[in-house]
Scaffold this motif. Sequence first.
Motif, mmCIF file in Angstrom:
data_model
loop_
_atom_site.group_PDB
_atom_site.id
_atom_site.type_symbol
_atom_site.label_atom_id
_atom_site.label_comp_id
_atom_site.label_asym_id
_atom_site.label_seq_id
_atom_site.Cartn_x
_atom_site.Cartn_y
_atom_site.Cartn_z
ATOM 1 N N VAL A 1 0.832 -1.202 0.000
ATOM 2 C CA VAL A 1 0.000 0.000 0.000
ATOM 3 C C VAL A 1 0.869 1.255 0.000
ATOM 4 O O VAL A 1 0.611 2.221 -0.720
ATOM 5 N N ALA A 2 1.921 1.248 0.826
ATOM 6 C CA ALA A 2 2.807 2.409 0.885
ATOM 7 C C ALA A 2 3.464 2.662 -0.467
ATOM 8 O O ALA A 2 3.587 3.817 -0.900
ATOM 9 N N CYS A 3 3.891 1.606 -1.148
ATOM 10 C CA CYS A 3 4.474 1.756 -2.492
ATOM 11 C C CYS A 3 3.456 2.343 -3.458
ATOM 12 O O CYS A 3 3.748 3.284 -4.215
ATOM 13 N N ALA A 4 2.243 1.788 -3.448
ATOM 14 C CA ALA A 4 1.214 2.218 -4.398
ATOM 15 C C ALA A 4 0.793 3.658 -4.155
ATOM 16 O O ALA A 4 0.601 4.432 -5.108
ATOM 17 N N ARG A 5 0.645 4.054 -2.891
ATOM 18 C CA ARG A 5 0.207 5.425 -2.587
ATOM 19 C C ARG A 5 1.289 6.460 -2.895
ATOM 20 O O ARG A 5 0.998 7.652 -2.963
ATOM 21 N N GLN A 6 2.517 5.978 -3.117
ATOM 22 C CA GLN A 6 3.582 6.875 -3.548
ATOM 23 C C GLN A 6 3.791 6.821 -5.060
ATOM 24 O O GLN A 6 4.787 7.316 -5.576
ATOM 25 N N ALA B 1 7.704 3.959 0.718
ATOM 26 C CA ALA B 1 8.008 5.239 0.077
ATOM 27 C C ALA B 1 9.412 5.227 -0.512
ATOM 28 O O ALA B 1 9.647 5.745 -1.618
ATOM 29 N N LEU B 2 10.365 4.635 0.207
ATOM 30 C CA LEU B 2 11.730 4.535 -0.298
ATOM 31 C C LEU B 2 11.787 3.720 -1.584
ATOM 32 O O LEU B 2 12.411 4.126 -2.575
ATOM 33 N N CYS B 3 11.128 2.565 -1.597
ATOM 34 C CA CYS B 3 11.146 1.706 -2.783
ATOM 35 C C CYS B 3 10.462 2.377 -3.966
ATOM 36 O O CYS B 3 10.938 2.271 -5.105
ATOM 37 N N ALA C 1 15.378 9.192 -1.925
ATOM 38 C CA ALA C 1 14.410 8.163 -1.539
ATOM 39 C C ALA C 1 14.288 8.066 -0.021
ATOM 40 O O ALA C 1 13.189 7.894 0.520
ATOM 41 N N VAL C 2 15.406 8.189 0.685
ATOM 42 C CA VAL C 2 15.374 8.163 2.153
ATOM 43 C C VAL C 2 14.586 9.352 2.685
ATOM 44 O O VAL C 2 13.770 9.218 3.608
ATOM 45 N N LEU C 3 14.800 10.514 2.112
ATOM 46 C CA LEU C 3 14.059 11.695 2.552
ATOM 47 C C LEU C 3 12.564 11.530 2.324
ATOM 48 O O LEU C 3 11.752 11.931 3.156
ATOM 49 N N ARG C 4 12.184 10.935 1.192
ATOM 50 C CA ARG C 4 10.762 10.687 0.960
ATOM 51 C C ARG C 4 10.227 9.708 2.000
ATOM 52 O O ARG C 4 9.119 9.881 2.512
#
Length: 295
Positions: free
Chosen positions: A47-52, A251-253, A265-268
């Motif tokens: 979900v976190a990947c998709a929402r990003q 979010a990183l991925c 990516a880390v900041l995101r």
Amino acid sequence: MTPEIVVFGSLNMDLVVRVARAPRGGETLQGLSFFTNPGGKGANQAVACARQGARVAMVGCVGEDDFGRTLRNALAADGIDVAHVRAVEGSTGVAVVMVDAEGENRITIVPGANDLLKADPEALAGHYLLLQCEVPMAEVVLAARAMRAKGATVVMNPAPVCQLPDELWSLVDIIVMNEIEASELASLTVTDPASAANAASSIRRRGPSTAIVTLGSQGVLVADDAGCRHFPALEVRVVDTTAAGDTFIGALCAARAAGQSMDAAVLRGIQAATICVTRSGAQSSIPYLHELDAR
């Protein structure tokens, strides 16, 4: 279209109880509230990947019950490919989550259908593979082997913490851990950025080219070929830490899959996790990309 990120992992229904404090052994306390929320480390990270903004496919197992149908529908509602989320005999996995007044959580997991997940090579096609430890480790290794052979980047979140098989270490490109997981895997005590750097450097020698340690209010430590860097956390009032780590990883991925540098990516990931901890629940707390852009 081929997904950018394949998540091979768990789906659980979270049974969440909010309490003023955790009870002591043998003690009964009155809770403040109760709710159910889709969860599981695998599903949360999907979900976190998709929402990003990433194209995501979930590979997992649920039971033939109402919880299973709810979890599958929740993923599909976020645009996640659920063609390889199988319904099997037995119960869907559940997590009993207790959240205290400080936002700290204590979680007990009953794996249920997650224990029946198998690594099907036909279901594993994408640019990134995201793994955790809430499904059988032998199948995690098979999934990593299959995706690495296809040229994918393998990302490992060793949670709940366990010792990883030697073969898996050689297949992982990026490992993302909290301080407890880093301490266990490096056999070092991690309490701050300096000790996290020592642990990350030790873990990199076992195979992963990038080791990331999340330190809660102390931020994030990254170790890779460019050296060790510490990223401070953002100050915020914490409501519930459930899914904060999953949100960071997703979010990183997603940022890496979109071509962003590791530091960006880390900041995101930090931005997304910061929003997450201001909300209650697992998937209900995971922010969308436009919320990060607005900040």
